[in-house]
Design a protein around this motif. Structure first.
Motif, PDB file in Angstrom:
ATOM      1  N   GLU A 199       0.836  -1.205   0.000  1.00  0.00           N
ATOM      2  CA  GLU A 199       0.000   0.000   0.000  1.00  0.00           C
ATOM      3  C   GLU A 199       0.872   1.257   0.000  1.00  0.00           C
ATOM      4  OE1 GLU A 199      -3.303   1.651  -0.771  1.00  0.00           O
ATOM      5  OE2 GLU A 199      -3.454  -0.458  -0.205  1.00  0.00           O
ATOM      6  N   LEU A 200       1.957   1.230   0.779  1.00  0.00           N
ATOM      7  CA  LEU A 200       2.858   2.383   0.800  1.00  0.00           C
ATOM      8  C   LEU A 200       3.521   2.586  -0.557  1.00  0.00           C
ATOM      9  CD1 LEU A 200       4.519   1.920   4.315  1.00  0.00           C
ATOM     10  CD2 LEU A 200       3.019   3.800   3.613  1.00  0.00           C
ATOM     11  N   CYS A 201       3.853   1.496  -1.234  1.00  0.00           N
ATOM     12  CA  CYS A 201       4.480   1.610  -2.559  1.00  0.00           C
ATOM     13  C   CYS A 201       3.524   2.238  -3.570  1.00  0.00           C
ATOM     14  CB  CYS A 201       4.942   0.242  -3.045  1.00  0.00           C
ATOM     15  SG  CYS A 201       6.475  -0.321  -2.270  1.00  0.00           S
ATOM     16  N   GLU A 202       2.223   2.008  -3.409  1.00  0.00           N
ATOM     17  CA  GLU A 202       1.257   2.653  -4.293  1.00  0.00           C
ATOM     18  C   GLU A 202       1.050   4.113  -3.920  1.00  0.00           C
ATOM     19  OE1 GLU A 202      -2.200   0.756  -5.885  1.00  0.00           O
ATOM     20  OE2 GLU A 202      -1.797  -1.071  -4.745  1.00  0.00           O
ATOM     21  N   LEU A 203       1.171   4.406  -2.627  1.00  0.00           N
ATOM     22  CA  LEU A 203       0.925   5.762  -2.145  1.00  0.00           C
ATOM     23  C   LEU A 203       2.095   6.707  -2.391  1.00  0.00           C
ATOM     24  CD1 LEU A 203      -0.632   7.878  -0.450  1.00  0.00           C
ATOM     25  CD2 LEU A 203       0.360   6.812   1.600  1.00  0.00           C
ATOM     26  N   LEU A 204       3.321   6.259  -2.108  1.00  0.00           N
ATOM     27  CA  LEU A 204       4.468   7.171  -2.103  1.00  0.00           C
ATOM     28  C   LEU A 204       4.689   7.926  -3.420  1.00  0.00           C
ATOM     29  CD1 LEU A 204       7.277   5.465   0.019  1.00  0.00           C
ATOM     30  CD2 LEU A 204       6.045   7.581   0.490  1.00  0.00           C
ATOM     31  N   PRO A 205       4.520   7.295  -4.588  1.00  0.00           N
ATOM     32  CA  PRO A 205       4.747   8.070  -5.821  1.00  0.00           C
ATOM     33  C   PRO A 205       3.737   9.190  -6.023  1.00  0.00           C
ATOM     34  CG  PRO A 205       4.897   5.710  -6.250  1.00  0.00           C
ATOM     35  CD  PRO A 205       4.329   5.857  -4.871  1.00  0.00           C
ATOM     36  N   LEU A 206       2.641   9.196  -5.259  1.00  0.00           N
ATOM     37  CA  LEU A 206       1.561  10.152  -5.484  1.00  0.00           C
ATOM     38  C   LEU A 206       1.621  11.365  -4.577  1.00  0.00           C
ATOM     39  CD1 LEU A 206      -1.395   7.560  -5.561  1.00  0.00           C
ATOM     40  CD2 LEU A 206      -0.135   8.451  -7.530  1.00  0.00           C
ATOM     41  N   VAL A 254      11.546  14.716  -5.412  1.00  0.00           N
ATOM     42  CA  VAL A 254      12.121  13.685  -6.286  1.00  0.00           C
ATOM     43  C   VAL A 254      11.018  13.070  -7.142  1.00  0.00           C
ATOM     44  CG1 VAL A 254      13.956  13.193  -4.624  1.00  0.00           C
ATOM     45  CG2 VAL A 254      11.883  11.789  -4.599  1.00  0.00           C
ATOM     46  N   PRO A 255      11.371  12.497  -8.292  1.00  0.00           N
ATOM     47  CA  PRO A 255      10.368  11.832  -9.124  1.00  0.00           C
ATOM     48  C   PRO A 255       9.730  10.649  -8.403  1.00  0.00           C
ATOM     49  CG  PRO A 255      12.407  12.204 -10.337  1.00  0.00           C
ATOM     50  CD  PRO A 255      12.714  12.503  -8.905  1.00  0.00           C
ATOM     51  N   GLY A 256       8.706  10.069  -9.039  1.00  0.00           N
ATOM     52  CA  GLY A 256       7.952   8.995  -8.401  1.00  0.00           C
ATOM     53  C   GLY A 256       8.606   7.635  -8.424  1.00  0.00           C
ATOM     54  N   ASP A 257       9.864   7.544  -8.812  1.00  0.00           N
ATOM     55  CA  ASP A 257      10.590   6.275  -8.794  1.00  0.00           C
ATOM     56  C   ASP A 257      10.550   5.680  -7.380  1.00  0.00           C
ATOM     57  OD1 ASP A 257      12.903   4.452  -9.960  1.00  0.00           O
ATOM     58  OD2 ASP A 257      13.576   5.168  -8.005  1.00  0.00           O
ATOM     59  N   PRO A 258      10.206   4.387  -7.232  1.00  0.00           N
ATOM     60  CA  PRO A 258      10.054   3.811  -5.884  1.00  0.00           C
ATOM     61  C   PRO A 258      11.292   3.949  -5.005  1.00  0.00           C
ATOM     62  CG  PRO A 258       9.107   2.334  -7.523  1.00  0.00           C
ATOM     63  CD  PRO A 258       9.800   3.434  -8.280  1.00  0.00           C
ATOM     64  N   ALA A 259      12.482   3.643  -5.535  1.00  0.00           N
ATOM     65  CA  ALA A 259      13.692   3.723  -4.717  1.00  0.00           C
ATOM     66  C   ALA A 259      13.952   5.161  -4.269  1.00  0.00           C
ATOM     67  CB  ALA A 259      14.893   3.179  -5.485  1.00  0.00           C
ATOM     68  N   LEU A 260      13.742   6.123  -5.163  1.00  0.00           N
ATOM     69  CA  LEU A 260      13.971   7.515  -4.803  1.00  0.00           C
ATOM     70  C   LEU A 260      12.976   7.988  -3.746  1.00  0.00           C
ATOM     71  CD1 LEU A 260      14.912   9.451  -8.058  1.00  0.00           C
ATOM     72  CD2 LEU A 260      16.109   9.523  -5.874  1.00  0.00           C
ATOM     73  N   ARG A 261      11.715   7.606  -3.899  1.00  0.00           N
ATOM     74  CA  ARG A 261      10.715   8.047  -2.927  1.00  0.00           C
ATOM     75  C   ARG A 261      10.967   7.420  -1.549  1.00  0.00           C
ATOM     76  NH1 ARG A 261       6.028  11.660  -4.112  1.00  0.00           N
ATOM     77  NH2 ARG A 261       6.994  12.828  -5.815  1.00  0.00           N
ATOM     78  N   LEU A 309      15.353  -3.410  -4.166  1.00  0.00           N
ATOM     79  CA  LEU A 309      14.882  -2.085  -3.767  1.00  0.00           C
ATOM     80  C   LEU A 309      15.502  -1.684  -2.432  1.00  0.00           C
ATOM     81  CD1 LEU A 309      12.987   0.366  -4.068  1.00  0.00           C
ATOM     82  CD2 LEU A 309      11.242  -0.963  -2.868  1.00  0.00           C
ATOM     83  N   ARG A 310      15.476  -2.597  -1.474  1.00  0.00           N
ATOM     84  CA  ARG A 310      16.027  -2.284  -0.156  1.00  0.00           C
ATOM     85  C   ARG A 310      17.494  -1.910  -0.260  1.00  0.00           C
ATOM     86  NH1 ARG A 310      18.871  -5.572   2.840  1.00  0.00           N
ATOM     87  NH2 ARG A 310      18.044  -7.437   1.803  1.00  0.00           N
ATOM     88  N   GLU A 311      18.273  -2.670  -0.996  1.00  0.00           N
ATOM     89  CA  GLU A 311      19.707  -2.409  -1.078  1.00  0.00           C
ATOM     90  C   GLU A 311      19.987  -1.067  -1.750  1.00  0.00           C
ATOM     91  OE1 GLU A 311      21.305  -5.851  -2.997  1.00  0.00           O
ATOM     92  OE2 GLU A 311      21.430  -7.002  -1.124  1.00  0.00           O
ATOM     93  N   GLN A 312      19.226  -0.712  -2.781  1.00  0.00           N
ATOM     94  CA  GLN A 312      19.471   0.579  -3.425  1.00  0.00           C
ATOM     95  C   GLN A 312      19.068   1.732  -2.508  1.00  0.00           C
ATOM     96  OE1 GLN A 312      17.378   1.813  -7.134  1.00  0.00           O
ATOM     97  NE2 GLN A 312      19.438   2.290  -7.879  1.00  0.00           N
ATOM     98  N   VAL A 313      17.952   1.603  -1.808  1.00  0.00           N
ATOM     99  CA  VAL A 313      17.532   2.652  -0.877  1.00  0.00           C
ATOM    100  C   VAL A 313      18.590   2.850   0.213  1.00  0.00           C
ATOM    101  CG1 VAL A 313      15.834   3.253   0.903  1.00  0.00           C
ATOM    102  CG2 VAL A 313      15.068   2.362  -1.312  1.00  0.00           C
ATOM    103  N   VAL A 314      19.090   1.754   0.770  1.00  0.00           N
ATOM    104  CA  VAL A 314      20.102   1.835   1.825  1.00  0.00           C
ATOM    105  C   VAL A 314      21.369   2.500   1.296  1.00  0.00           C
ATOM    106  CG1 VAL A 314      21.627   0.448   3.292  1.00  0.00           C
ATOM    107  CG2 VAL A 314      19.179  -0.081   3.174  1.00  0.00           C
ATOM    108  N   THR A 315      21.775   2.160   0.084  1.00  0.00           N
ATOM    109  CA  THR A 315      22.967   2.776  -0.519  1.00  0.00           C
ATOM    110  C   THR A 315      22.763   4.276  -0.713  1.00  0.00           C
ATOM    111  OG1 THR A 315      23.590   0.722  -1.640  1.00  0.00           O
ATOM    112  CG2 THR A 315      24.504   2.764  -2.526  1.00  0.00           C
ATOM    113  N   LEU A 316      21.604   4.661  -1.194  1.00  0.00           N
ATOM    114  CA  LEU A 316      21.327   6.080  -1.403  1.00  0.00           C
ATOM    115  C   LEU A 316      21.380   6.850  -0.081  1.00  0.00           C
ATOM    116  CD1 LEU A 316      18.401   5.809  -3.981  1.00  0.00           C
ATOM    117  CD2 LEU A 316      20.653   6.794  -4.421  1.00  0.00           C
ATOM    118  N   ILE A 317      20.781   6.290   0.956  1.00  0.00           N
ATOM    119  CA  ILE A 317      20.769   6.980   2.248  1.00  0.00           C
ATOM    120  C   ILE A 317      22.180   7.045   2.834  1.00  0.00           C
ATOM    121  CG2 ILE A 317      19.919   6.851   4.626  1.00  0.00           C
ATOM    122  CD1 ILE A 317      17.327   5.663   3.450  1.00  0.00           C
TER     123      ILE A 317
END
Length: 440
Positions: A199-206, A254-261, A309-317
């Motif tokens: 549900e969060l993945c559907e919400l965050l890009p919006l 940031v754009p609606g890309d899941p990893a970026l959001r 997704l988790r690994e890219q988000v962690v790397t970005l942070i």
């Protein structure tokens, strides 16, 4: 309401057999809004066995039959036909204790979450809208069907769904519904984490920053680590916003890309445990990127996020405070270490982070234009960014007599020489350099 021929055929077959039948829920809502429905759900007075018999000449999906649903495979996909039903109490905030099949559509609509989703349409019978969903849509109102406390206690995921519907369709929850959403948000602790994550993945890009602020109690209930950020004074001349509001603006930036959001939402969760104040009262967050990466890793593990997704988000942070350098030699190394996709997303995240402080003090934003120019140059020049881009490999060094760890050490040395423009990335030049290294 115009229905696809396959849907009309299903409705007609049910009606011809004497069973009232309607398109229901999201497809009716979207059609009322002038949108093209993604899929079509039908409801009918026919019992599951009767629906199965009526469509015996079709391929059927019967996994939901015991709950009253028969899926009919058509040329537009699976059309699900569910028997009119009412539900018993929900002791686990998720599943009804019992389900009873009903003869009338009104009983079926009464069990649904929001009025805008509790509408049905039949080419033969017209609209069934006992709870005023069309009027609420016209007035841009999100209203629970009946008692909102009861609706959200039945299935607390409806709270997050309500946030998503409000954001996606520009609806304002009426006060009783909104108060119940915020008051009962802690019930989401009972939900399967995968449901919350989806549900969060559907919400965050919006979402916008205003959305995140308005529904902050719901977001903090879904991700408790966000709670301490709300209203937190950073005690910094570089930040006019409280910590959560800053995060909300970065998410919007940031754009609606899941990893970026996801990275934007969680990028500063490490600030709370690393917060200190110096003798002047100024706030500091030494090491918050590393702490935030560790917290984000735990959050996304808990929510059962896909590993990539988790690994890219962690790397970005982890890297969001390590500035990309507008220097081609340094930037080559950074891109090589991170990979193109992550490096480009990091650039976007850092730009949003820097521009979301709310102070009105001009920041050095020109560096981001220069970085984009360098990204384009490096991509166009097909620069050597990692070991796999070298014109030689381990087998070439083995042929020169290298073995064991010396192979990796030499390849790393050659990569460094190429990235620093001291050697061209040619097989001859690299083999000569490797030979010299081995003899030295």
């Amino acid at each position: 309401m115009i229905l696809p021929p396959a849907v009309e055929e299903c409705l007609s077959r049910l009606e011809e057999a004497g069973f009232a039948a309607y398109a229901v829920g999201g497809c009716v809502r979207d059609a009322c809004l002038g949108l093209s429905p993604k899929d079509y759900d039908l409801c009918s007075a026919a019992l599951p066995e009767q629906t199965e018999a009526l469509f015996a000449h079709h391929r059927l999906v019967l996994a939901g039959k015991k709950h009253g649903t028969v899926g009919v495979v058509t040329d537009i996909g699976v059309v699900e036909i569910t028997t009119f039903r009412s539900d018993g109490s929900y002791r686990d905030n998720r599943h009804p204790d019992w389900v009873r099949f009903e003869p009338e559509v009104e009983s079926d609509l009464a069990r649904r979450d929001f009025t805008v989703n509790a509408m049905a349409y039949s080419p033969k019978r017209g609209f069934a809208d006992p709870f005023g969903g069309r009027e609420d849509l016209a007035r841009k109102i999100l209203r629970a069907v009946g008692d909102p406390q009861k609706r959200f206690r039945e299935d607390s995921l409806r709270i997050l769904r309500g946030v998503r519907f409000a954001v996606r369709y520009g609806l304002t929850p009426e006060p009783e519904t909104e108060n119940a959403m915020k008051e009962l948000a802690p019930l989401m602790d009972n939900l399967a984490r995968e449901r919350v994550f989806d549900e969060l993945c559907e919400l965050l890009p919006l979402v916008t920053a205003d959305d995140l602020s308005r529904f902050s109690p719901v977001l903090a209930a879904a991700i408790p680590e966000l709670g301490p950020l709300i209203g937190f004074d950073q005690h910094s001349p570089h930040h006019a916003y409280d910590l959560y509001t800053h995060v909300a603006h970065v998410v919007e930036g940031v754009p609606g890309d899941p990893a970026l959001r996801w990275a934007a939402l969680l990028h500063d969760v490490g600030k709370i445990p690393t917060f200190t104040r110096d003798a002047t009262g100024r706030g500091h967050f030494y090491g918050h990127a590393k702490a935030g990466a560790e917290l984000a890793d735990g959050i996304l593990h808990r929510l059962k996020s896909p590993t990539a997704l988790r690994e890219q988000v962690v790397t970005l942070i982890a890297n969001h405070m390590t500035r990309l350098e507008p220097n081609k030699k340094t930037l080559r190394r950074q891109i090589g270490r991170l990979g193109w996709d992550t490096a480009e997303k990091l650039l976007v995240l850092q730009e949003a982070d820097m521009s979301s402080k709310g102070t009105g003090i001009p920041e050095d934003m020109e560096q981001f234009s220069r970085l984009r120019e360098l990204f384009a140059e490096i991509r166009a020049e097909k620069d050597c960014l990692s070991l796999k881009d070298l014109a030689v490999n381990g087998n070439d060094l083995i042929a020169l007599g290298y073995s064991g760890k010396a192979i990796g050490t030499c390849l790393s040395y050659l990569l460094e020489q190429v990235q620093d423009e001291r050697l061209p990335n040619t097989r001859e030049a690299l083999l000569n350099a490797a030979q010299i290294q081995s003899e030295g």
